[in-house]
Structure formats: structure tokens, C-alpha cells
Write a protein that holds these residues in place. Sequence first.
Motif, short mmCIF file in Angstrom:
data_model
loop_
_atom_site.label_atom_id
_atom_site.label_comp_id
_atom_site.label_asym_id
_atom_site.label_seq_id
_atom_site.Cartn_x
_atom_site.Cartn_y
_atom_site.Cartn_z
N SER A 66 1.16 -25.29 19.51
CA SER A 66 2.25 -25.58 20.39
C SER A 66 2.79 -27.13 20.45
CB SER A 66 1.98 -25.03 21.60
OG SER A 66 1.60 -23.78 21.66
N GLN A 104 2.54 -30.18 23.81
CA GLN A 104 1.75 -29.22 24.61
C GLN A 104 2.22 -28.87 25.90
OE1 GLN A 104 -0.65 -27.20 22.95
NE2 GLN A 104 -0.54 -25.96 24.81
N ALA A 108 3.07 -25.26 26.82
CA ALA A 108 2.70 -24.58 27.83
C ALA A 108 3.54 -23.91 28.83
CB ALA A 108 1.33 -25.37 28.44
N THR A 117 -0.45 -16.56 28.98
CA THR A 117 -1.22 -17.19 30.03
C THR A 117 -2.35 -17.89 29.15
OG1 THR A 117 -2.24 -15.27 30.50
CG2 THR A 117 -0.86 -16.12 31.94
N THR A 118 -2.48 -17.44 27.75
CA THR A 118 -3.61 -18.12 27.09
C THR A 118 -2.96 -18.11 25.52
OG1 THR A 118 -5.37 -16.73 28.23
CG2 THR A 118 -5.90 -17.69 26.07
N SER A 119 -3.34 -19.35 25.01
CA SER A 119 -3.08 -19.52 23.72
C SER A 119 -4.18 -20.34 22.75
CB SER A 119 -1.73 -20.54 23.42
OG SER A 119 -2.20 -21.83 23.75
N GLU A 121 -5.02 -22.54 20.19
CA GLU A 121 -4.42 -23.74 19.66
C GLU A 121 -5.04 -24.35 18.48
OE1 GLU A 121 -1.23 -24.55 20.28
OE2 GLU A 121 -1.09 -23.73 22.24
N VAL A 133 -2.52 -28.74 28.94
CA VAL A 133 -2.88 -27.41 29.45
C VAL A 133 -3.35 -27.40 30.78
CG1 VAL A 133 -4.40 -25.48 29.08
CG2 VAL A 133 -3.25 -26.56 27.25
N SER A 138 -2.36 -23.49 32.40
CA SER A 138 -2.34 -22.20 31.70
C SER A 138 -3.97 -22.25 31.08
CB SER A 138 -1.48 -22.46 30.36
OG SER A 138 -1.61 -23.64 29.59
N VAL A 140 -6.41 -22.03 27.34
CA VAL A 140 -6.28 -22.40 26.03
C VAL A 140 -7.77 -22.22 25.25
CG1 VAL A 140 -6.96 -24.98 26.07
CG2 VAL A 140 -5.75 -24.32 24.20
N ARG A 177 -10.93 -22.55 32.13
CA ARG A 177 -9.26 -22.53 31.39
C ARG A 177 -9.54 -23.20 29.98
NH1 ARG A 177 -5.00 -23.59 36.18
NH2 ARG A 177 -5.10 -21.45 37.21
N THR A 413 8.04 -23.10 36.53
CA THR A 413 6.95 -23.31 36.48
C THR A 413 6.35 -24.20 37.90
OG1 THR A 413 7.16 -25.33 35.05
CG2 THR A 413 6.01 -23.33 34.20
#
Length: 433
Positions: A66, A104, A108, A117-119, A121, A133, A138, A140, A177, A413
Motif C-alpha cells: 500500500s 500507507q 489505509a 479492514t485488514t491488509s 503488507e 495503520v 485499520s 495489518v 491490530r 474516515t
Amino acid sequence: MPLRLHAPVVLPCDPECSVLRDAVVDVDGGRVVHVGPLATAPAFAGEVRELTGILLPGLVNAHAHSPMVVLRGLGGDLPLLRWLREAMWPAEAKMRPSDIRAGQLLGAVEMLRNGVTTSAEMYFHGEQLVDAVLAAGSRVLFGGAIMDLPGLPWKPMTDEISRWIDADGLRFGPHERVELGYGPHSAYVLSPEALGAVADEARSRGALLQIHVAESPDEDQAQRASHGSVPRLLEASGVLGGRVLSAHSVHLSPEDVSIYTAHGVGVAHCPGSNTKLASGIAPLRQYLDAGVAVGLGTDGPASNDDLDLFEEARLAALLSRVTTADATSMRAADALLLATRGGAAALGRDDLGALEVGRWADVVHVDVDDPAFATGLDAPDSQVLANLVWASGTRRVKDVWVGGEQVVAGGETTLVDRREAQAGVREVARRLR
């Protein structure tokens, strides 16, 4: 305070992709404590939010880079290896740690507004990435990028991640998270010995190992000549056996798929990036039929060029249908499960990707005041799912919660000013041109 979300339709993304009518999602301590029809819900003492539309779990982006939003649009008409060598790697060499945070952060924000909601990376300067993040709210799974190139020796990069995990733990942050892991780039930039050593570090800590595999037909000719295929090389080098995510995996043989099944390897299918770079089309139906856990990834926003997992779900289903010449090979329900439950499974996470008791309360509210839902939510279940996946996508994502905390309200957001984040990326991009 406990939270109850009440909506006309709830999609828990269980294996059957059930459609619950007039249902609630109850949240306490950041986790789901109840999901089901309101008529049979337990007594509740807490905040109640009455919502129109559809509730579903937060989408899981199983493969991304990202921070590359700062490079979006660069080298956009080149094939993969030229794109990497002529456009990406030279530009990335100029990037500062603060640039990665800026990229990032906006990435996000973009994903949250798209219901992601989740990546997972894979990138550099993890502390900056993780800080972004946490700022956005969010989630990660960070795989510290590991390469073996001039000026980038693999061993110190591996040791850095190992020290971080040993110091802070595998998972940390509000509602866990952040998860740390290893990101050996590929078999064409790391030796089999290095790959095996990185895998040992990951296995000893229960960490996820993310690696690019067989993305384009010409990227790993030497590896295929020596071992027959990259999956065979990974197996022979001791890479497989722990938590392994194979990104792309476009050009695999039936034997390769059997290797993945035997070792429980997850696949991140990235149809948008693969088609844009003309890398090929992964045999999605073959992987699923073999029992391989498959999620969807956007890849980097400089190769896709967006962070829209609903688009990936549609594209994955369409490509599966056309390559198999079978319109039933991927239903709307199947595509939605790839973007949610499937992504969590591919990452080895049983606490994400579904609205089930005990999983984290990562919830997306889709508003239905849109032509895509003109047929109404009282339509048959299959039609509601079809309208969400084929017609609506991300454009009606209105509210998002991560661990029960609202991070998107009314499409924007809540923890980050989107326009400020965009301005930060704009400044970085000017310097990198």
C-alpha cells in the motif's frame, strides 16, 4: 460499552454465505458476541445502532504494497519485470521512511472507505508503516520485505524482523491490530538457502511468511530450470510447512497445486494486477477444488491501480467464468467469501473475515439507497448477493468498525483527515518524479 448493530440484512460470511434477515451483530470487548435474527437475540444492555442496508465482515486484502500509492500511475504501460526494474525499484530507492508512512496512511484510508479492514503488507520500514495503520484504525499483517540485492543483504533484514517479534510479540496494538511476519520477496531474488533460513525464523515464531510465486511466465526461468517449479524449490528448501502465503501463483502446474495442498499453503489471488501487467490468469477454480485456501489481493496501488477488493472479487469471478467456460464456476456468494473468509483462511487467521462469535468485530455497513439495490432487500437471497457483488461494490460503503471502533462514518474516515492524507502523498510524489 457493548454495541448492537441492527440491520435489515446481515451477511455473516459463514461457509454457506447465509443471508440473515432483520438481524443483529452484538459486540463486546472488540469481538463479536452474538449474530442472528433480532427476534431470537438475547437481551442487550448497551448502545444500539439502527442501520439501513447490509452488514458484512470487513474485507481482507491478502496481498498489498500500500505505501506504493505515492508511485501510483508510474510505469503503467510496462510488463512486470520492466515495470519493476525501470520504474518501481529506481523510484523506491529514493523513498524515505516518512514517505512510506504517508503512503500507507492514505492507503489505509482508501481501503477503509472501500470496506477493507485488514491488509497483508509486504514492504520496508515497518515501524513507519505500522504507525500509519494504527493512526488510521485499520488492521495489518506486516511482512518485512527481505531481498538479496546490492546494498540490500538478506540476513540483516531477516534479523530485524526477528528482533521486533521477540521484543513486541507476534501481535500487538489495540485489539491486536498489528501482526508481524516475514516477507522474502521471491525465489528469483533470494537463494534457496536464504529462503530456508527465513522460513526457519518464521516457523519458530508461528509467523506468517509472505512470498511472490510464479507471477509472470518469464520471471523465474533459472529456478524452474534447476527445480522444475518454484513450489518444488520452496518444498526442497524447507520453506513450506509453516504459515505460508503464496502471492499471485499464476503459473502453477497440477503438481504444484498438490504441493500447496499437502503443506497448507495459502494463495493470494490478484486478478487486477495480473491482468494489468499481462502476467496471466491464475486457475482459481483449480485451486479451490484442490482445497487450497484462497484470498484476494490488490497487490500494490502502482500496479493495479486501486485498493478495491470488491473489484477484485468481481474480476476473479468473471475471469474464472470465462477461463472455464462455465458461468456457474464462481457465484456472487463465492466471490464475496473470497474477499472475506477466504482471505482470512489464506493468511492463517481464524479471528477475521466473518461475523462469528469470538472473531474480531470488523464490520462494514453498505447503504442501499442506490440504483444497484432498486429491486429491494426483500428480493431473494441470491439476488441480494448478486446486487452487492456485481452492481454495488464499494460505492455505497457508509460505515466501518474495526474491533468495534467506528473508523468510517458517512463514507469518511473518523481518525484521519482524508484530504490531509492526500496532500501528504502529493508532496512525496512531486519529489519522487
